[in-house]
Motif scaffolding. Structure first.
Motif, PDB file in Angstrom:
ATOM      1  N   PRO A 244       0.820  -1.212   0.000  1.00  0.00           N
ATOM      2  CA  PRO A 244       0.000   0.000   0.000  1.00  0.00           C
ATOM      3  C   PRO A 244       0.853   1.261   0.000  1.00  0.00           C
ATOM      4  N   ASP A 245       0.380   2.259  -0.704  1.00  0.00           N
ATOM      5  CA  ASP A 245       1.048   3.555  -0.770  1.00  0.00           C
ATOM      6  C   ASP A 245       0.014   4.633  -0.454  1.00  0.00           C
ATOM      7  N   LEU A 246       0.140   5.259   0.707  1.00  0.00           N
ATOM      8  CA  LEU A 246      -0.753   6.350   1.100  1.00  0.00           C
ATOM      9  C   LEU A 246      -0.315   7.596   0.354  1.00  0.00           C
ATOM     10  N   ILE A 247      -1.079   8.000  -0.659  1.00  0.00           N
ATOM     11  CA  ILE A 247      -0.657   9.119  -1.501  1.00  0.00           C
ATOM     12  C   ILE A 247      -1.323  10.434  -1.107  1.00  0.00           C
ATOM     13  N   HIS A 248      -2.354  10.362  -0.274  1.00  0.00           N
ATOM     14  CA  HIS A 248      -2.931  11.610   0.254  1.00  0.00           C
ATOM     15  C   HIS A 248      -3.754  11.299   1.496  1.00  0.00           C
ATOM     16  N   ASN A 249      -3.698  12.232   2.469  1.00  0.00           N
ATOM     17  CA  ASN A 249      -4.467  12.027   3.691  1.00  0.00           C
ATOM     18  C   ASN A 249      -4.697  13.375   4.379  1.00  0.00           C
ATOM     19  N   SER A 250      -5.731  14.081   3.967  1.00  0.00           N
ATOM     20  CA  SER A 250      -6.108  15.336   4.618  1.00  0.00           C
ATOM     21  C   SER A 250      -7.584  15.256   5.001  1.00  0.00           C
ATOM     22  N   TYR A 251      -8.067  16.297   5.700  1.00  0.00           N
ATOM     23  CA  TYR A 251      -9.462  16.337   6.142  1.00  0.00           C
ATOM     24  C   TYR A 251     -10.069  17.687   5.771  1.00  0.00           C
ATOM     25  N   GLU A 252     -11.353  17.641   5.439  1.00  0.00           N
ATOM     26  CA  GLU A 252     -12.105  18.862   5.181  1.00  0.00           C
ATOM     27  C   GLU A 252     -13.368  18.865   6.037  1.00  0.00           C
TER      28      GLU A 252
END
Length: 273
Positions: A244-252
């Protein structure tokens, strides 16, 4: 998660799950998610023959693939500013390729269906020139995580056709508790997301398939689980030995996770590099 990069066409054929967020994503140009879609997602789609999107917003009784020559922009949302309804993503499909896939995995076709906002919103940012054919595969209207995982398994051969599978949904999706004032991130959202990512890293498929009873705050994160089901399609489409490659992890909006993960087959990537 690994720090893998896409240096070969094979790398860019790794199945991917993205959280597509609000229809206002295309106008929210000061967010990390917007930057991800415009920049990194575009690079991760370079060099592929076509893109097959599984969106949370198309559900049918049986899996169905869109074979339209010209993909209609479907504005399947309400109460947003008029410019969103004026926006069009003029991209072609690939009827022959979509039909070949339908025959290969024995599913139905729909020659009228276009792209809902879970499909065209990410693509209008990532591929604004509409230079790669895009078409959709429906989810199962009443399907479980296991059902969608098994559907994803049927898509494993699409890499050999040069087709990138993008599953478009949401890592968290509780519209009733969104914070329009963009306050601090709710702990339940990060705890749920972290649990999902930890189980992905551990290859704990059984736990992921039973997230509803095992994951912290599962019912808060997904009062209805339709927006998480695309994740299981991407998980199924990955090879058994995926990295697995976490390529984005933000919150809105306080708790809307914009998580994106790719599922690499490192053996295939090393061979093609």
């Amino acid at each position: 998660m690994t720090d893998a990069t896409a240096k070969s066409p094979s790398a860019n054929l790794a199945p991917m799950f993205i959280s597509h967020g609000s229809p206002m994503l295309v106008a929210r140009q000061n967010t990390p998610a917007f930057d991800f879609f415009v920049g990194e997602l575009g690079r991760h789609t370079d060099g592929v023959r076509a893109i097959l999107i599984v969106s949370a917003h198309w559900q049918t009784d049986a899996p169905t693939i869109s074979t339209a020559e010209q993909q209609e922009t479907i504005h399947d949302f309400f109460g947003f500013p008029q410019p969103l309804y004026d926006l069009r993503y003029d991209v072609v499909g690939d009827p022959d390729l979509a039909g070949q896939i339908a025959d290969q995995i024995d599913i139905a076709t729909d020659d009228a269906r276009g792209l809902d906002h879970g499909a065209w919103m990410p693509m209008v940012l990532a591929r604004p020139n509409a230079d790669i054919p895009v078409f959709q595969l429906s989810m199962l209207g009443h399907g479980s995580p296991k059902d969608h995982y098994e559907l994803g398994k049927k898509l494993r051969g699409l890499r050999d056709l040069g087709v990138l599978v993008i599953a478009s949904g949401a890592m968290t999706h509780n519209l009733r508790v969104l914070d329009r004032n963009e306050g601090p991130i709710d702990p339940w959202a990060t705890e749920f997301t972290d649990w999902m990512l930890e189980k992905v890293k551990a290859h704990d498929i059984d736990a992921l398939l039973n997230y509803r009873s095992l994951a912290p705050h599962a019912a808060m994160a997904h009062p209805e689980d339709d927006h998480l089901m695309p994740f299981y399609v991407a998980l199924g489409a990955a090879s058994d030995g995926f990295t697995p490659d976490l390529i984005h992890n933000s919150y809105e909006f306080g708790n809307l996770a914009m998580t994106a993960v790719r599922f690499y087959d490192q053996g295939a990537i090393k061979t093609a590099a």
